[in-house]
Design an enzyme around this catalytic site. Structure first.
Site, PDB file in Angstrom:
ATOM      1  N   GLU A  90      34.355 -23.324  23.756  1.00 18.83           N
ATOM      2  CA  GLU A  90      33.291 -22.388  23.408  1.00 18.83           C
ATOM      3  C   GLU A  90      32.854 -21.591  24.641  1.00 18.83           C
ATOM      4  OE1 GLU A  90      28.571 -22.806  22.072  1.00 18.83           O
ATOM      5  OE2 GLU A  90      29.785 -24.555  22.593  1.00 18.83           O
ATOM      6  N   ASP A 216      30.232 -35.709  37.609  1.00 16.60           N
ATOM      7  CA  ASP A 216      30.451 -34.766  38.718  1.00 16.60           C
ATOM      8  C   ASP A 216      29.345 -33.721  38.709  1.00 16.60           C
ATOM      9  OD1 ASP A 216      31.656 -33.574  40.905  1.00 16.60           O
ATOM     10  OD2 ASP A 216      33.180 -32.509  39.736  1.00 16.60           O
TER      11      ASP A 216
END
Length: 310
Positions: A90, A216
């Site tokens: 997306e 992360d």
């Protein structure tokens, strides 16, 4: 690329409308189609398929909690031209994180508490828990159901009963093995047994419960839309919630509103600052293995301090 997108997404047209960063490792570009906009990441490394499959699985896991916005992955496909891979997801219109810092802090804390909450409800309600939450299921162990990559290096996410064992074997030791292979660093080799012996002591006053992590969460992997924060490029696993805060504090991008909102929901536990250094060590080692010995000094400095701790 247009032909690949037409075939994969079953669209009649696909046109590039701008290049945007795909992270430090990959290239990214937005395409407009008759079904809307998609963001496409391309990586030419032979390991790219595994890397993108892990990223897509991480995005799906975070999506299933319905807590914080992430781009919805559509498809991971092999790039037959060069052996790399393509991740289609997306497209999200976003800009730098500014006004939604506090909201992200709250949402990250809720994400970290989500698995524990599922476990509590499971003990009360049985198998109905999870089924009602778009596939979110309680996870009692540390790890993840597939390999993920922090950068381009694969992470061993083998399910493990205790966090100390998981973090020692599948995060620190794995990175130190790569340092040994590529650099043969004597001091790192000698410090590790001392540090490994000290690891249980850093957790003696707390109980670590498996939390779904981004994995992360540095400032380059967060942003905001018109309506709220968004996070992306995850390398997820179920681990200690404090782990996500370590890299957040290493490179900036998060202000006091973020931390205040987070710690209002998850207060700092005894030994937090020492464990923060322990979790930063993973990222410094990972950067050493990605980008070279410029990160050696920071890595060894932390190892020395933690190896000397009682």
């Amino acid at each position: 690329m247009e032909a690949i997108l037409k075939s994969t997404l079953d669209v009649t047209h696909a046109k590039s409308i701008g290049r945007r960063g795909g992270g430090c490792i990959s290239e990214g570009q937005t395409y407009e189609t008759n079904k809307g906009k998609y963001f496409v990441k391309v990586n030419h490394k032979s390991e790219a398929m595994r890397m993108f499959e892990g990223e897509a699985a991480s995005l799906d896991a975070i999506l299933a909690t319905n807590i914080v916005k992430v781009p919805k992955p559509e498809k991971v496909i092999k790039d037959d031209k060069d052996g790399g891979a393509i991740l289609i997801m997306e497209h999200v219109d976003m800009s730098g994180l500014r006004k939604y810092q506090a909201q992200l802090g709250e949402q990250l804390a809720r994400l970290h508490l989500h698995n524990e909450d599922l476990g509590s409800r499971l003990s009360q309600e049985g198998s109905r828990v999870g089924d009602a939450e778009a596939g979110a299921k309680y996870v009692p162990k540390f790890g993840f159901h597939c390999t993920t990559c922090c950068g381009y290096l694969p992470q061993n996410n083998e399910w493990t009963d205790t966090w100390v064992e998981f973090y020692a074997r599948h995060r620190l030791k794995l990175q130190l093995d790569l340092v040994e292979r590529d650099y043969g660093d004597r001091e790192a080799r000698e410090l590790w047994p001392q540090l490994e012996r000290n690891l249980p002591g850093f957790f003696k006053d707390i109980e670590v419960k498996p939390a779904l992590l981004h994995g992360d969460l540095w400032g380059g992997n967060v942003a905001e839309t018109d309506t709220g924060p968004v996070i992306f490029d995850p390398a997820s696993h179920y681990g200690h919630s404090e782990f996500d805060l370590a890299i957040a504090g290493m490179f900036g991008g998060f202000n006091n509103a973020f931390y205040s909102a987070y710690h209002k929901m998850i207060p700092k536990a005894p030994g937090f600052e020492t464990r923060s250094e322990l979790y930063k060590l993973f990222h410094y080692l990972n950067h050493w293995n990605h980008f070279g010995s410029g990160y050696r000094t920071s890595s060894l400095s932390i190892m020395r301090r933690l190896a000397e701790s009682p």
